[in-house]
Write a protein that holds these residues in place. Structure first.
Motif: not given
Length: 136
Positions: A69, A72-73, A75-80
Motif C-alpha cells: 500500500s 502504491d501510494t 507511485q501514485h504521488i510520484s505520478h501526480e
C-alpha cells in the motif's frame, strides 16, 4: 478432547482395581495422573506455539500489505507530482511572453502588485519592524 463420562471413569477404576490390585493401585494412579498432566502441558505448549505461528504469519501478511500500500501510494504521488509538473511547465511555456530588453522590472510588474510587494524596512536594523498605516 475425549468424551468420557462419570460412568466410564468408574468402570475403568473398577477394572484397574481388579487387574492391578489394591496395593499397587494408588502408585499407578499417581503415575497416570503425572503422565496425563505432562501430556496436557505438552498439548497446551503445542497449541500456544501454533497460535504464535499463526499470529506471526498474520503479522507478516499485514506488514507486506502495508508495504504494498505504501509503495502504491508513493507511485501514485510520484505520478501526480510528475503530471502536475508537466502541466505547470506546459502552462508556463504556453503563457510566456517575451520581455523587451528596455523594460525595467518596475515596468513589467503591474502597479497593483508593486503595492502589495512594497515593504517597510526600518533604517535601524536593531529595532523591530513597524508597519505604517495610512489613515488618510
Amino acid at each position: 478432547m475425549f468424551d468420557i463420562g462419570f460412568s466410564e471413569i468408574v468402570l475403568i477404576g473398577v477394572v484397574a482395581l481388579v487387574v492391578i490390585g489394591p496395593e499397587r493401585l494408588p502408585k499407578v494412579a499417581r503415575t497416570a495422573g503425572l503422565l496425563i498432566g505432562r501430556m496436557q502441558r505438552y498439548m497446551a505448549s503445542v497449541k500456544a506455539d501454533i497460535s504464535q505461528e499463526i499470529q506471526l504469519d498474520e503479522l507478516k501478511r499485514s506488514g507486506e500489505a502495508f508495504k504494498q500500500s505504501l509503495s502504491d501510494t508513493e507511485q501514485h504521488i510520484s505520478h501526480e507530482i510528475h503530471d502536475t509538473t508537466q502541466a505547470i511547465t506546459a502552462d508556463y511555456s504556453h503563457h510566456e511572453t517575451p520581455v523587451a530588453e528596455t523594460d525595467t522590472p518596475a515596468e513589467i510588474v503591474p502597479e497593483q502588485i508593486q503595492g502589495e510587494l512594497a515593504l517597510d524596512i526600518p533604517a535601524d536594523t536593531n529595532t523591530t519592524t513597524h508597519k505604517t498605516h495610512d489613515h488618510a
